[in-house]
Motif scaffolding. Structure first.
Motif, mmCIF file in Angstrom:
data_model
loop_
_atom_site.group_PDB
_atom_site.id
_atom_site.type_symbol
_atom_site.label_atom_id
_atom_site.label_comp_id
_atom_site.label_asym_id
_atom_site.label_seq_id
_atom_site.Cartn_x
_atom_site.Cartn_y
_atom_site.Cartn_z
ATOM 1 N N THR A 1 9.303 7.659 8.358
ATOM 2 C CA THR A 1 8.439 8.555 7.574
ATOM 3 C C THR A 1 9.267 9.582 6.810
ATOM 4 N N ARG A 2 10.316 10.093 7.432
ATOM 5 C CA ARG A 2 11.169 11.084 6.761
ATOM 6 C C ARG A 2 11.790 10.490 5.497
ATOM 7 N N GLU A 3 12.313 9.269 5.622
ATOM 8 C CA GLU A 3 12.925 8.621 4.466
ATOM 9 C C GLU A 3 11.896 8.349 3.374
ATOM 10 N N TYR A 4 10.748 7.841 3.769
ATOM 11 C CA TYR A 4 9.675 7.553 2.811
ATOM 12 C C TYR A 4 9.267 8.815 2.064
ATOM 13 N N ALA A 5 9.083 9.905 2.797
ATOM 14 C CA ALA A 5 8.609 11.152 2.202
ATOM 15 C C ALA A 5 9.649 11.799 1.298
ATOM 16 N N SER A 6 10.932 11.489 1.527
ATOM 17 C CA SER A 6 11.994 12.112 0.742
ATOM 18 C C SER A 6 12.388 11.291 -0.484
ATOM 19 N N GLY A 7 11.777 10.099 -0.628
ATOM 20 C CA GLY A 7 12.105 9.259 -1.773
ATOM 21 C C GLY A 7 13.143 8.196 -1.489
ATOM 22 N N SER A 8 13.658 8.141 -0.257
ATOM 23 C CA SER A 8 14.625 7.109 0.112
ATOM 24 C C SER A 8 13.939 5.746 0.210
ATOM 25 N N ASP A 9 14.730 4.684 0.054
ATOM 26 C CA ASP A 9 14.204 3.324 0.185
ATOM 27 C C ASP A 9 14.366 2.768 1.597
ATOM 28 N N GLU A 10 14.958 3.530 2.512
ATOM 29 C CA GLU A 10 15.289 3.011 3.839
ATOM 30 C C GLU A 10 14.161 3.245 4.828
ATOM 31 N N TRP A 11 13.024 2.580 4.588
ATOM 32 C CA TRP A 11 11.874 2.645 5.484
ATOM 33 C C TRP A 11 11.284 1.242 5.603
ATOM 34 N N LEU B 1 0.832 -1.203 0.000
ATOM 35 C CA LEU B 1 0.000 0.000 0.000
ATOM 36 C C LEU B 1 0.871 1.258 0.000
ATOM 37 N N LEU B 2 1.889 1.277 0.840
ATOM 38 C CA LEU B 2 2.758 2.445 0.925
ATOM 39 C C LEU B 2 3.508 2.679 -0.390
ATOM 40 N N GLU B 3 3.937 1.616 -1.036
ATOM 41 C CA GLU B 3 4.583 1.766 -2.342
ATOM 42 C C GLU B 3 3.615 2.354 -3.362
ATOM 43 N N ALA B 4 2.368 1.890 -3.339
ATOM 44 C CA ALA B 4 1.368 2.384 -4.289
ATOM 45 C C ALA B 4 1.055 3.855 -4.038
ATOM 46 N N ILE B 5 0.966 4.236 -2.773
ATOM 47 C CA ILE B 5 0.699 5.641 -2.441
ATOM 48 C C ILE B 5 1.819 6.529 -2.974
ATOM 49 N N ARG B 6 3.042 6.108 -2.770
ATOM 50 C CA ARG B 6 4.169 6.930 -3.220
ATOM 51 C C ARG B 6 4.235 7.009 -4.745
ATOM 52 N N ALA B 7 3.808 5.945 -5.417
ATOM 53 C CA ALA B 7 3.888 5.911 -6.873
ATOM 54 C C ALA B 7 2.772 6.687 -7.551
ATOM 55 N N SER B 8 1.595 6.759 -6.895
ATOM 56 C CA SER B 8 0.430 7.267 -7.628
ATOM 57 C C SER B 8 -0.320 8.411 -6.965
ATOM 58 N N SER B 9 0.040 8.803 -5.754
ATOM 59 C CA SER B 9 -0.751 9.830 -5.058
ATOM 60 C C SER B 9 -0.497 11.231 -5.587
ATOM 61 N N GLY B 10 0.634 11.449 -6.215
ATOM 62 C CA GLY B 10 0.987 12.796 -6.655
ATOM 63 C C GLY B 10 1.493 13.683 -5.532
ATOM 64 N N LEU B 11 1.645 13.120 -4.339
ATOM 65 C CA LEU B 11 2.106 13.896 -3.185
ATOM 66 C C LEU B 11 3.606 13.724 -2.993
ATOM 67 N N ASP B 12 4.197 14.643 -2.239
ATOM 68 C CA ASP B 12 5.582 14.483 -1.834
ATOM 69 C C ASP B 12 5.785 15.179 -0.498
ATOM 70 N N GLY B 13 6.968 15.038 0.048
ATOM 71 C CA GLY B 13 7.295 15.704 1.302
ATOM 72 C C GLY B 13 6.373 15.320 2.446
ATOM 73 N N ALA B 14 6.077 16.296 3.301
ATOM 74 C CA ALA B 14 5.290 16.047 4.510
ATOM 75 C C ALA B 14 3.903 15.507 4.204
ATOM 76 N N ALA B 15 3.291 15.987 3.118
ATOM 77 C CA ALA B 15 1.946 15.524 2.763
ATOM 78 C C ALA B 15 1.961 14.037 2.413
ATOM 79 N N LEU B 16 2.998 13.587 1.711
ATOM 80 C CA LEU B 16 3.126 12.173 1.373
ATOM 81 C C LEU B 16 3.329 11.344 2.632
#
Length: 243
Positions: A83-93, A17-32
């Motif tokens: 959450t910080r790593e996830y929101a910044s595009g890092s894979d370390e979450w 689910l988290l991978e799908a959200i990051r790929a398709s939500s259109g959000l980034d940063g804190a909102a993501l």
């Protein structure tokens, strides 16, 4: 479905689910990060409540029901560790699904989607190869604790910067590192599932003074942690005491 199978299934689904959200939500940063935390938490709570309606749940992203303190079985979860790593595009979450029984880390699962893996107490890597000559210590990429650097220097260790607590702990479980040492603030959801997986893998997991990890406490603050190869635990604990 056993408890371990349930933990693995829920961690895997939340990771997808988290991978799908990051790929398709259109959000980034804190909102993501906020959406990831919220949606993963909803999924995890729904699955655990449906499968184990009599158990309590302690989640980083939910209001704490202190009635859990009298319970024998409490699921302790971090829907999005890093959450910080996830929101910044890092894979370390990671995703943590742990179960404390009698206040001990009985079982759990840690999903690390970047590795395409769920590390679970009933499905772990084969026995580690021999310990290397130079210890490898994983530390926070953004705020490595002073004690880890001090111990690393004392032991002549190689320091490996890495993101979330789950990613660091699973690096030790997988044999890509030898020691994960943290001091300076964690909560039960940060390390219950990683500790359960590490113990099931035959590793050492304790507080940094060597005392056992205790969960489902009224105050869920659990500020320090040591996960390492069992054969180096005494050496690391001695170095900590001298730090």
């Amino acid at each position: 479905m056993t408890d371990a199978e349930l933990a693995r299934s829920v961690a895997l689904e939340a990771g997808h689910l988290l991978e799908a959200i990051r790929a398709s939500s259109g959000l980034d940063g804190a909102a993501l990060g906020k959406k990831g935390d919220r949606d993963a938490n909803t999924l995890i709570l729904d699955r655990l409540r449906a499968a184990r309606p009599n158990d309590f749940i302690l989640s980083e992203e939910s209001v704490d029901d202190r009635a859990r303190c009298a319970a024998e079985r409490v699921w302790i979860v971090d829907p999005l560790d890093g959450t910080r790593e996830y929101a910044s595009g890092s894979d370390e979450w990671a995703v943590h699904i742990g179960l404390a029984i009698g206040r001990r880390p009985a079982l759990g699962a840690v999903a690390v989607p970047a590795l395409g893996r769920v590390f679970a107490t009933d499905d772990l890597p084969p026995k580690h190869p021999p310990c290397p000559a130079g210890l490898r210590v994983v530390v926070s990429r953004s705020r490595a604790p002073d004690i880890a650097r001090c111990v690393g220097d004392r032991l002549g260790a190689i320091m490996i910067p890495m993101g979330s607590a789950g990613a660091k702990a699973m690096a030790v479980v997988e044999g890509r590192a030898d020691v994960y040492l943290h001091d300076g603030g964690q909560y039960e959801w940060d390390n219950c599932a990683p500790a359960a997986v590490a113990l099931a893998a035959g590793l050492h997991a304790s507080r940094i003074d060597g005392s056992p990890l205790v969960y489902n406490c009224e105050n869920p603050l659990l500020p320090d942690l040591l996960i390492c190869r069992r054969e180096v635990a005494a050496t690391v604990l001695e170095a900590i005491a001298l730090a």
